[in-house]
Motif scaffolding. Structure first.
Motif, mmCIF file in Angstrom:
data_model
loop_
_atom_site.group_PDB
_atom_site.id
_atom_site.type_symbol
_atom_site.label_atom_id
_atom_site.label_comp_id
_atom_site.label_asym_id
_atom_site.label_seq_id
_atom_site.Cartn_x
_atom_site.Cartn_y
_atom_site.Cartn_z
ATOM 1 N N TYR A 73 0.839 -1.178 0.000
ATOM 2 C CA TYR A 73 0.000 0.000 0.000
ATOM 3 C C TYR A 73 0.886 1.243 0.000
ATOM 4 O O TYR A 73 1.793 1.355 0.839
ATOM 5 C CB TYR A 73 -0.929 -0.017 1.211
ATOM 6 C CG TYR A 73 -1.742 -1.289 1.256
ATOM 7 C CD1 TYR A 73 -2.823 -1.466 0.396
ATOM 8 C CD2 TYR A 73 -1.392 -2.331 2.110
ATOM 9 C CE1 TYR A 73 -3.550 -2.656 0.409
ATOM 10 C CE2 TYR A 73 -2.119 -3.515 2.124
ATOM 11 C CZ TYR A 73 -3.192 -3.669 1.268
ATOM 12 O OH TYR A 73 -3.898 -4.834 1.269
ATOM 13 N N PRO A 74 0.641 2.167 -0.924
ATOM 14 C CA PRO A 74 1.464 3.380 -0.986
ATOM 15 C C PRO A 74 1.577 4.104 0.350
ATOM 16 O O PRO A 74 2.628 4.655 0.667
ATOM 17 C CB PRO A 74 0.753 4.233 -2.041
ATOM 18 C CG PRO A 74 0.120 3.229 -2.952
ATOM 19 C CD PRO A 74 -0.333 2.118 -2.030
ATOM 20 N N ARG A 75 0.525 4.076 1.153
ATOM 21 C CA ARG A 75 0.557 4.746 2.453
ATOM 22 C C ARG A 75 1.704 4.214 3.332
ATOM 23 O O ARG A 75 2.385 4.988 4.000
ATOM 24 C CB ARG A 75 -0.786 4.558 3.160
ATOM 25 C CG ARG A 75 -0.800 5.140 4.541
ATOM 26 C CD ARG A 75 -2.075 4.820 5.270
ATOM 27 N NE ARG A 75 -1.926 5.217 6.658
ATOM 28 C CZ ARG A 75 -2.900 5.679 7.387
ATOM 29 N NH1 ARG A 75 -4.101 5.808 6.884
ATOM 30 N NH2 ARG A 75 -2.683 5.998 8.634
ATOM 31 N N LEU A 76 1.911 2.900 3.331
ATOM 32 C CA LEU A 76 2.997 2.315 4.130
ATOM 33 C C LEU A 76 4.360 2.787 3.641
ATOM 34 O O LEU A 76 5.271 3.014 4.439
ATOM 35 C CB LEU A 76 2.932 0.791 4.087
ATOM 36 C CG LEU A 76 1.691 0.142 4.696
ATOM 37 C CD1 LEU A 76 1.710 -1.361 4.471
ATOM 38 C CD2 LEU A 76 1.594 0.473 6.172
ATOM 39 N N ILE A 77 4.498 2.933 2.329
ATOM 40 C CA ILE A 77 5.763 3.392 1.750
ATOM 41 C C ILE A 77 6.010 4.853 2.149
ATOM 42 O O ILE A 77 7.117 5.223 2.543
ATOM 43 C CB ILE A 77 5.746 3.262 0.208
ATOM 44 C CG1 ILE A 77 5.412 1.837 -0.234
ATOM 45 C CG2 ILE A 77 7.065 3.728 -0.378
ATOM 46 C CD1 ILE A 77 6.403 0.781 0.110
ATOM 47 N N GLN A 108 2.137 -1.361 -12.083
ATOM 48 C CA GLN A 108 1.097 -0.448 -11.604
ATOM 49 C C GLN A 108 1.368 0.038 -10.185
ATOM 50 O O GLN A 108 1.218 1.219 -9.890
ATOM 51 C CB GLN A 108 -0.281 -1.113 -11.679
ATOM 52 C CG GLN A 108 -1.419 -0.201 -11.276
ATOM 53 C CD GLN A 108 -1.448 1.104 -12.074
ATOM 54 O OE1 GLN A 108 -1.301 1.097 -13.286
ATOM 55 N NE2 GLN A 108 -1.613 2.214 -11.388
ATOM 56 N N VAL A 109 1.767 -0.854 -9.291
ATOM 57 C CA VAL A 109 2.020 -0.438 -7.904
ATOM 58 C C VAL A 109 3.221 0.504 -7.850
ATOM 59 O O VAL A 109 3.238 1.445 -7.041
ATOM 60 C CB VAL A 109 2.179 -1.650 -6.956
ATOM 61 C CG1 VAL A 109 3.544 -2.299 -7.070
ATOM 62 C CG2 VAL A 109 1.912 -1.246 -5.518
ATOM 63 N N THR A 110 4.195 0.304 -8.712
ATOM 64 C CA THR A 110 5.343 1.211 -8.763
ATOM 65 C C THR A 110 4.886 2.612 -9.143
ATOM 66 O O THR A 110 5.312 3.602 -8.531
ATOM 67 C CB THR A 110 6.397 0.701 -9.768
ATOM 68 O OG1 THR A 110 6.799 -0.611 -9.381
ATOM 69 C CG2 THR A 110 7.619 1.601 -9.795
ATOM 70 N N LYS A 111 4.013 2.714 -10.129
ATOM 71 C CA LYS A 111 3.490 4.023 -10.546
ATOM 72 C C LYS A 111 2.689 4.674 -9.417
ATOM 73 O O LYS A 111 2.818 5.871 -9.165
ATOM 74 C CB LYS A 111 2.631 3.879 -11.801
ATOM 75 C CG LYS A 111 3.443 3.580 -13.032
ATOM 76 C CD LYS A 111 2.573 3.420 -14.265
ATOM 77 C CE LYS A 111 3.459 3.066 -15.462
ATOM 78 N NZ LYS A 111 2.688 2.846 -16.673
ATOM 79 N N SER A 112 1.877 3.890 -8.726
ATOM 80 C CA SER A 112 1.076 4.425 -7.615
ATOM 81 C C SER A 112 1.959 4.931 -6.481
ATOM 82 O O SER A 112 1.706 6.004 -5.916
ATOM 83 C CB SER A 112 0.133 3.356 -7.070
ATOM 84 O OG SER A 112 -0.775 2.949 -8.044
ATOM 85 N N ARG A 118 5.733 11.478 -4.736
ATOM 86 C CA ARG A 118 5.955 12.759 -5.396
ATOM 87 C C ARG A 118 5.298 13.899 -4.601
ATOM 88 O O ARG A 118 5.814 15.012 -4.552
ATOM 89 C CB ARG A 118 5.409 12.712 -6.816
ATOM 90 C CG ARG A 118 5.971 13.757 -7.746
ATOM 91 C CD ARG A 118 5.549 13.560 -9.202
ATOM 92 N NE ARG A 118 6.054 12.294 -9.730
ATOM 93 C CZ ARG A 118 5.276 11.321 -10.228
ATOM 94 N NH1 ARG A 118 3.966 11.461 -10.286
ATOM 95 N NH2 ARG A 118 5.812 10.205 -10.681
ATOM 96 N N THR A 119 4.175 13.604 -3.947
ATOM 97 C CA THR A 119 3.471 14.634 -3.180
ATOM 98 C C THR A 119 4.255 15.108 -1.966
ATOM 99 O O THR A 119 3.998 16.190 -1.446
ATOM 100 C CB THR A 119 2.077 14.149 -2.718
ATOM 101 O OG1 THR A 119 2.238 13.050 -1.820
ATOM 102 C CG2 THR A 119 1.212 13.749 -3.899
ATOM 103 N N ILE A 120 5.210 14.308 -1.500
ATOM 104 C CA ILE A 120 6.054 14.714 -0.361
ATOM 105 C C ILE A 120 7.495 14.947 -0.809
ATOM 106 O O ILE A 120 8.421 14.928 -0.006
ATOM 107 C CB ILE A 120 5.979 13.703 0.806
ATOM 108 C CG1 ILE A 120 6.449 12.312 0.374
ATOM 109 C CG2 ILE A 120 4.597 13.666 1.408
ATOM 110 C CD1 ILE A 120 6.713 11.360 1.525
ATOM 111 N N SER A 121 7.699 15.121 -2.112
ATOM 112 C CA SER A 121 9.014 15.440 -2.699
ATOM 113 C C SER A 121 10.061 14.353 -2.473
ATOM 114 O O SER A 121 11.236 14.638 -2.246
ATOM 115 C CB SER A 121 9.528 16.782 -2.170
ATOM 116 O OG SER A 121 8.627 17.802 -2.485
#
Length: 145
Positions: A73-77, A108-112, A118-121
């Motif tokens: 999940y992107p949130r965990l990353i 797809q998960v890599t792109k997500s 990107r939103t946190i630079s």
């Protein structure tokens, strides 16, 4: 007993060579990722957090999966990147079945994840897939945007 000792040996060797290992190429990143997955029989997903000189701050295990999948999940990353003060990250996961070919889900998960970071630079420099002692770099194969 051998796989954990091997991982520990490779980690200590890297620390002796350099306080923090710099991952300045896909080859170095691939070799580092291979050392993380030595002896792992289930899919695991790591986010390798790097400082501004591309030195490893921390390799965070964000998910353990089954024999053929490790949902991420992107949130965990994002949480791991913030927690370990990452300037950039390298994603890494293994394919215990031995195939280095990235699945559509891998891409797809890599792109997500890249979009979320990107939103946190924080930039995704690479995504490494490990199978045994071999690896595939998304950056080398043009799979990163």
């Amino acid at each position: 007993l051998i796989p954990p000792l091997t991982r520990r040996y490779l980690k200590i060797r890297a620390q002796l060579n350099n306080e923090k290992q710099a991952l300045t190429s896909s080859t170095l990143a691939g070799e580092y990722a291979v050392s993380l997955f030595t002896g792992k029989v289930y899919e695991h997903f790591y986010v390798i957090c790097l400082n501004s000189q591309n030195k490893v701050n921390y390799a965070a295990l964000v998910h353990k999966g089954t024999i053929n999948e490790a949902p991420v999940y992107p949130r965990l990353i994002v949480e791991a990147a913030l927690r370990h003060r990452a300037n950039s990250v390298i994603l890494a996961h293994n394919h215990p079945g031995g195939s280095l070919k990235p699945s559509a889900d891998d891409i797809q998960v890599t792109k997500s994840i890249a979009e979320a970071l990107r939103t946190i630079s924080v930039k995704v420099l690479d995504h490494i897939i490990v199978a045994g002692d071999k690896y595939l770099s998304f950056a080398e194969h043009g799979l990163l945007d």
